[in-house]
Design a protein around this motif. Structure first.
Motif, PDB file in Angstrom:
ATOM      1  N   HIS A  96     -19.965   0.478 -21.221  1.00 33.18           N
ATOM      2  CA  HIS A  96     -18.913  -0.216 -20.475  1.00 33.18           C
ATOM      3  C   HIS A  96     -19.268  -0.056 -18.999  1.00 33.18           C
ATOM      4  CE1 HIS A  96     -17.649   3.946 -20.426  1.00 33.18           C
ATOM      5  NE2 HIS A  96     -16.585   3.736 -19.684  1.00 33.18           N
ATOM      6  N   HIS A  98     -17.470   1.245 -16.269  1.00 36.20           N
ATOM      7  CA  HIS A  98     -16.879   2.208 -15.345  1.00 36.20           C
ATOM      8  C   HIS A  98     -17.989   2.781 -14.474  1.00 36.20           C
ATOM      9  CE1 HIS A  98     -13.043   2.862 -17.996  1.00 36.20           C
ATOM     10  NE2 HIS A  98     -13.029   1.736 -17.293  1.00 36.20           N
ATOM     11  N   HIS A 101     -20.907   5.026 -15.449  1.00 37.56           N
ATOM     12  CA  HIS A 101     -21.788   4.594 -16.540  1.00 37.56           C
ATOM     13  C   HIS A 101     -22.754   3.491 -16.104  1.00 37.56           C
ATOM     14  CE1 HIS A 101     -19.719   6.842 -19.811  1.00 37.56           C
ATOM     15  NE2 HIS A 101     -18.772   6.841 -18.892  1.00 37.56           N
ATOM     16  N   HIS A 185     -10.533   2.250 -24.459  1.00 35.58           N
ATOM     17  CA  HIS A 185     -10.865   2.856 -23.162  1.00 35.58           C
ATOM     18  C   HIS A 185     -11.231   1.748 -22.181  1.00 35.58           C
ATOM     19  CE1 HIS A 185     -12.451   5.670 -20.239  1.00 35.58           C
ATOM     20  NE2 HIS A 185     -13.577   4.984 -20.212  1.00 35.58           N
ATOM     21  N   ASP A 207     -16.985   7.130 -24.085  1.00 35.66           N
ATOM     22  CA  ASP A 207     -15.672   7.463 -23.537  1.00 35.66           C
ATOM     23  C   ASP A 207     -14.506   7.206 -24.501  1.00 35.66           C
ATOM     24  OD1 ASP A 207     -16.872   8.400 -21.306  1.00 35.66           O
ATOM     25  OD2 ASP A 207     -16.130   6.858 -19.932  1.00 35.66           O
ATOM     26  N   TYR A 210     -13.532  11.759 -24.457  1.00 40.31           N
ATOM     27  CA  TYR A 210     -14.250  12.488 -23.402  1.00 40.31           C
ATOM     28  C   TYR A 210     -14.749  13.836 -23.917  1.00 40.31           C
ATOM     29  CZ  TYR A 210     -12.716   9.628 -19.328  1.00 40.31           C
ATOM     30  OH  TYR A 210     -12.516   8.643 -18.394  1.00 40.31           O
TER      31      TYR A 210
HETATM   32 ZN   LIG Z   1     -15.149   5.171 -18.843  1.00 39.93          ZN
END
Ligand SMILES: [Zn+2]
Length: 268
Positions: A96, A98, A101, A185, A207, A210
Motif C-alpha cells: 500500500h 503509506h 512503505h 488498513h 499492516d 502491526y
Molecule cells: Zn500502513
C-alpha cells in the motif's frame, strides 16, 4: 522456489502513541517500532516488497514520529550491504502507499511496479483522515500532480517511469510468492506469503497487523479506511497462517523484529 531467499531490509524506526498502534485500546505512551522492506531473490527475478520511509520526508511532514535511520537503513544503503544497487531490482511491489512503505520507490525508475489497482487513485485523492498516511507521493508522478506536490518528485521521475500495473484479488507474483488481498488498513492492502523449498512458509502480515499482540487481540492500528474490513482481514491472516502452517512476521513489532534476520542474513 527451492532456492528462494528472503532478506529483510532494516529501514530504521519511528514512534507512534500506543493508542494509534492499538486503536481505542492503548495503553498510551510512545512506542518505537521498526520499518523494513522485503527483498526476495527468486528464480524468476529479484522482487522488492515495499521500500520503507524517507528520512527527510518524515522530518519535514511528520517529525513527531521521531525517525531514526542510519545510512545503512536507507534503501540504497540496505541493498549496498548485500552488494546490490537499486538497478539490480527488477520488480517493486507496494503493499500500500503509506509513507513508510513507499519512501524509497523513487530509486527504482527502471523497475516494473505493481500495486492494487485502487491504491494510486486513493493516493491521488485520500480521505481527509488519510492525509498523513499518504503524504509521500514521490513514488508517482500521477499522484504528485493530482495533489499539487510535484516538488517531492526526484528529477527524472515521469509518468512513464512511475506507472504501476494495477492488480486485484489474490495473485501469485512468482512461483510460491503469493499476495493475499487484506483490505481495511488501506483500500488496496496486501499481505504476503513466501514459500521455500525446505523451510516453512513465511506469512508477512504487513499492516493488516502491526504486531503479534495486534493479531492476537484483533486490535488494528488507528490508521485505516474500513476498520470492519480490517478485522475481517486479520481473521483471514490468522486462517492463512494456519492453512499454510506458516511462520508469521509482523510489520511494526519491535520485540519480534529483534529476533528477525536482517543485513546479510536471510531466510531460505
Ligand atoms: Zn500502513
Amino acid at each position: 522456489m527451492s532456492d528462494t531467499k528472503v532478506y529483510l531490509l532494516d529501514g530504521g524506526s519511528l514512534i507512534l502513541d500506543g493508542y494509534h498502534v492499538f486503536w481505542n485500546r492503548g495503553p498510551g505512551g510512545e512506542i518505537r517500532f521498526p520499518v523494513y522492506s522485503i527483498l526476495i531473490e527468486h528464480a524468476e527475478g529479484r522482487f522488492l516488497i515495499d521500500t520503507g520511509y524517507d528520512y527527510d520526508h518524515v522530518m519535514k511532514v511528520l517529525p513527531f514520529e521521531k525517525p531514526q535511520q542510519t545510512k545503512e537503513q536507507t534503501i540504497p544503503g540496505a541493498l549496498g550491504l548485500l552488494g546490490l544497487e537499486p538497478k539490480d531490482v527488477g520488480v517493486v511491489f507496494n503493499s500500500h502507499f503509506h509513507f513508510d512503505h513507499c519512501g524509497g520507490n523513487k530509486y527504482f525508475p527502471h523497475a516494473k511496479k505493481i500495486c492494487h489497482k485502487l491504491e494510486v487513485p486513493q493516493t491521488c485523492k485520500p480521505e481527509p483522515f488519510e492525509m498523513l498516511g499518504y503524504s509521500d507521493v514521490s513514488f508517482s508522478a500521477e499522484a504528485a500532480e493530482a495533489r499539487g506536490m510535484t516538488d517531492q518528485l526526484l528529477e527524472g521521475t515521469t509518468r512513464a517511469n512511475s506507472t504501476f500495473e494495477g492488480i486485484e484479488g489474490d495473485i501469485e507474483l512468482a512461483k510460491g510468492v503469493k499476495l493475499f488481498f487484506t483490505p481495511g488498513h488501506s483500500i488496496g492492502h496486501y499481505s504476503l506469503l513466501v514459500e521455500f523449498g525446505t523451510r516453512a512458509p513465511i506469512l508477512f502480515t504487513i499492516d493488516a497487523a502491526y504486531t503479534q499482540k495486534s493479531l492476537e487481540t484483533l486490535c488494528q492500528a488507528s490508521f485505516h479506511i474500513d476498520p470492519v474490513a480490517g478485522v475481517a482481514s486479520m481473521r483471514r491472516v490468522k486462517q492463512l497462517a494456519e492453512d499454510h502452517e506458516a511462520e508469521l512476521m509482523f510489520s511494526h513489532d519491535m520485540e519480534n523484529f529483534k529476533t528477525y534476520k536482517t543485513g546479510t542474513q536471510f531466510y531460505g
